[in-house]
Motif scaffolding. Sequence first.
Motif, PDB file in Angstrom:
ATOM      1  N   MET A 154      81.093 141.702  12.799  1.00  0.00           N
ATOM      2  CA  MET A 154      81.974 141.844  13.677  1.00  0.00           C
ATOM      3  C   MET A 154      82.729 143.459  13.301  1.00  0.00           C
ATOM      4  O   MET A 154      83.134 144.021  14.215  1.00  0.00           O
ATOM      5  CB  MET A 154      83.009 140.821  13.242  1.00  0.00           C
ATOM      6  CG  MET A 154      82.528 139.391  14.142  1.00  0.00           C
ATOM      7  SD  MET A 154      82.363 139.769  15.893  1.00  0.00           S
ATOM      8  CE  MET A 154      81.608 138.189  16.436  1.00  0.00           C
TER       9      MET A 154
ATOM     10  N   PHE B   5      84.471 132.246  18.133  1.00  0.00           N
ATOM     11  CA  PHE B   5      84.386 132.610  16.653  1.00  0.00           C
ATOM     12  C   PHE B   5      85.577 132.376  15.985  1.00  0.00           C
ATOM     13  O   PHE B   5      86.532 133.085  15.721  1.00  0.00           O
ATOM     14  CB  PHE B   5      84.036 134.200  16.552  1.00  0.00           C
ATOM     15  CG  PHE B   5      83.541 134.924  15.333  1.00  0.00           C
ATOM     16  CD1 PHE B   5      82.421 134.428  14.581  1.00  0.00           C
ATOM     17  CD2 PHE B   5      84.392 135.658  14.483  1.00  0.00           C
ATOM     18  CE1 PHE B   5      82.158 135.018  13.516  1.00  0.00           C
ATOM     19  CE2 PHE B   5      84.240 136.320  13.292  1.00  0.00           C
ATOM     20  CZ  PHE B   5      82.982 135.903  12.656  1.00  0.00           C
TER      21      PHE B   5
ATOM     22  N   TRP C 246      91.831 138.736   8.998  1.00  0.00           N
ATOM     23  CA  TRP C 246      91.263 139.436  10.395  1.00  0.00           C
ATOM     24  C   TRP C 246      92.079 140.641  10.738  1.00  0.00           C
ATOM     25  O   TRP C 246      91.758 141.531  11.125  1.00  0.00           O
ATOM     26  CB  TRP C 246      90.645 138.664  11.370  1.00  0.00           C
ATOM     27  CG  TRP C 246      89.196 137.960  10.973  1.00  0.00           C
ATOM     28  CD1 TRP C 246      88.917 136.880  10.565  1.00  0.00           C
ATOM     29  CD2 TRP C 246      87.921 138.739  10.786  1.00  0.00           C
ATOM     30  NE1 TRP C 246      87.665 136.531  10.583  1.00  0.00           N
ATOM     31  CE2 TRP C 246      86.964 137.784  10.407  1.00  0.00           C
ATOM     32  CE3 TRP C 246      87.744 139.995  10.792  1.00  0.00           C
ATOM     33  CZ2 TRP C 246      85.803 138.046  10.350  1.00  0.00           C
ATOM     34  CZ3 TRP C 246      86.194 140.439  10.586  1.00  0.00           C
ATOM     35  CH2 TRP C 246      85.301 139.552  10.293  1.00  0.00           C
TER      36      TRP C 246
ATOM     37  N   ARG D 167      76.890 132.376  12.913  1.00  0.00           N
ATOM     38  CA  ARG D 167      76.049 133.097  11.835  1.00  0.00           C
ATOM     39  C   ARG D 167      74.507 132.788  11.803  1.00  0.00           C
ATOM     40  O   ARG D 167      73.831 133.430  11.990  1.00  0.00           O
ATOM     41  CB  ARG D 167      76.693 132.990  10.471  1.00  0.00           C
ATOM     42  CG  ARG D 167      75.994 133.765   9.438  1.00  0.00           C
ATOM     43  CD  ARG D 167      76.135 133.199   8.138  1.00  0.00           C
ATOM     44  NE  ARG D 167      75.650 131.740   7.974  1.00  0.00           N
ATOM     45  CZ  ARG D 167      75.828 130.890   6.976  1.00  0.00           C
ATOM     46  NH1 ARG D 167      76.482 131.226   5.881  1.00  0.00           N
ATOM     47  NH2 ARG D 167      75.298 129.568   7.073  1.00  0.00           N
TER      48      ARG D 167
ATOM     49  N   GLY E 189      79.833 138.150   8.663  1.00  0.00           N
ATOM     50  CA  GLY E 189      80.959 138.183   9.766  1.00  0.00           C
ATOM     51  C   GLY E 189      81.383 139.444   9.683  1.00  0.00           C
ATOM     52  O   GLY E 189      81.784 140.092  10.639  1.00  0.00           O
TER      53      GLY E 189
ATOM     54  N   PHE F 183      82.090 129.563  12.303  1.00  0.00           N
ATOM     55  CA  PHE F 183      81.416 130.841  11.783  1.00  0.00           C
ATOM     56  C   PHE F 183      80.076 130.568  11.283  1.00  0.00           C
ATOM     57  O   PHE F 183      79.277 131.282  11.901  1.00  0.00           O
ATOM     58  CB  PHE F 183      82.432 131.184  10.307  1.00  0.00           C
ATOM     59  CG  PHE F 183      81.590 132.217   9.517  1.00  0.00           C
ATOM     60  CD1 PHE F 183      81.542 133.443   9.972  1.00  0.00           C
ATOM     61  CD2 PHE F 183      80.876 131.810   8.373  1.00  0.00           C
ATOM     62  CE1 PHE F 183      80.808 134.416   9.473  1.00  0.00           C
ATOM     63  CE2 PHE F 183      80.064 132.811   7.783  1.00  0.00           C
ATOM     64  CZ  PHE F 183      80.145 133.905   8.338  1.00  0.00           C
TER      65      PHE F 183
ATOM     66  N   TRP G  58      81.969 134.953   3.907  1.00  0.00           N
ATOM     67  CA  TRP G  58      82.067 135.197   5.329  1.00  0.00           C
ATOM     68  C   TRP G  58      81.716 136.777   5.425  1.00  0.00           C
ATOM     69  O   TRP G  58      81.826 137.555   6.326  1.00  0.00           O
ATOM     70  CB  TRP G  58      83.472 135.415   6.108  1.00  0.00           C
ATOM     71  CG  TRP G  58      83.967 133.963   6.194  1.00  0.00           C
ATOM     72  CD1 TRP G  58      83.322 132.902   6.216  1.00  0.00           C
ATOM     73  CD2 TRP G  58      85.458 133.465   5.938  1.00  0.00           C
ATOM     74  NE1 TRP G  58      84.226 131.439   6.460  1.00  0.00           N
ATOM     75  CE2 TRP G  58      85.456 132.033   6.085  1.00  0.00           C
ATOM     76  CE3 TRP G  58      86.627 134.183   6.025  1.00  0.00           C
ATOM     77  CZ2 TRP G  58      86.663 131.280   6.182  1.00  0.00           C
ATOM     78  CZ3 TRP G  58      87.748 133.353   5.980  1.00  0.00           C
ATOM     79  CH2 TRP G  58      87.868 132.083   6.147  1.00  0.00           C
TER      80      TRP G  58
END
Length: 524
Positions: A422, A480, A256, A489, A418, A485, A415
Amino acid sequence: MKMQQITIAVLLALVLGVPFLMSAGKKGTGHTPGTRTLIIVTPHVPQIRDEFGAGFVEWHKREFNEDVSIDWRTPGGTSEIRKSLNALFKQAIKDNTQGEDYTIDDGGVLRFKNTKTIPFDIFFGGGSFDHGLIKDGVTVDVDTPDGGKESIKVSMSRPADFTQAELDELFGENKIGPQQLYDPGQRWIGTALSSFGIVYNGDVFAKLGLENPTAFEDLTAPELSGWIALADPRQSGSITTTFDSILGNEGWEDGWRILRGMCGNTRYFTNSSTKPPIDVSQGEAAAGLAIDFYGRGQAQIIKDSGGGDRVGYTDPSGAVYVDADPVSIVNGCPDYELAARFVRYTLTDEAQALWQFKKNDPDNPLGVDGEPMGPRWHELRRMPVKRSMYVDYVDYFVDKADPFKLVSKVENPGWRTGVQVMMGCFGIDIANECRSAYTALNEAEIAMESGKLTSEEFAELDALFYAFPETEIDGEMVPFTEDTFRTVRNVWRDAKRQAQLEIEYTDFYRQNYREIVRRVKDIK
């Protein structure tokens, strides 16, 4: 007819006619009257259609002493083709609800009395994800003669006709990283490999005092502020796959941070994954993420036009997601025999050589026809799917990369949602504020190194930039994280709730970014 109407009519005729005129001279395309014709629906570009069209026609004549032609259909991209096939199959089954009009045998092979009901033989190109959905097929509720309802599930692809021994000889282990090279049931067969890496402009990197990138993390360097071109993961499936792969390889925390850093350096976000390579080649951006053949193809265009090697493409070794680019035989197709022959052709050495050999090179190794293998008109710069090509012919490749060695062994973590939610909130919808905050954070690091800011103060700013918002679930605020997750979600499955949360998330990021900018401004 008024002159204005005549002018409009002429212009309309030109608009409609130009595409046909432009394709009329292409090699291996179109239908030749009086020959057996293979109908292929594809998202592939004209260059690929040229080479594989001409190659298959010649191979078929040599192997079966029969002239054939290819009728290429190009209604759009992979997703559009899949959706079209889905609608076509559903309608065909509904229109043929009487048992005598179609049959489905034990192997799931669909046969209509009217062989033109499904007008395609082959679906050629795209990713394994879409071909997997084609394999999964459609479910249709139809009326029965007794007035009831019957649910019919039909795969939209039909198995090829290889023996397992043939597949083992062609592919070896059915695996590249965590991905398969072909469907074990043969409803899709990989013909090439696609990877997702970095396209870059070496001249821009040199002017910025940077070495050419070799890792995704290199795109987070402070010197690249305003120089990174990215596609919006909410619009591009391929870029979403790339981001998901980065998270899988780097881990939740580091992954991330890389994605946030890339967003902080963006020049723009686009809805088209083909735009960054073009802008990178023109010097409008220093680097971007791209599918390998987009990146290599743009590099080839610049080289062919006299621009040298200023544009490059790299697959970060050991961190690259590699996927098969398949071919599927359409279930219920008009000519299964010819379709199966085409699939076999794509796995011959001479067809695999089209992907990566230099064009029209007399020094290329000879094929079974005694002529040099490789493309005639276009260097496609895609990676073959057969391992043996990297053993027997790698010296003749335009690109010496071996996807079987550079592929990540880590399965994508799943993911993707996400990433889309995000990144949309922290990097895209408030892109200017994200860039400003990232610039300020980099300035704060310099201030810390010069003693104007303590390490504790910098850590607070760093935490603000990389923080995630919490989500209220059943009265509790849930962070988060990797562990939560899927819980978060699942809340997004409610579209109305997701929209509300995206507003809250965006406001959270905006406040953090503004706080970073304010604090760093006070330092100055």
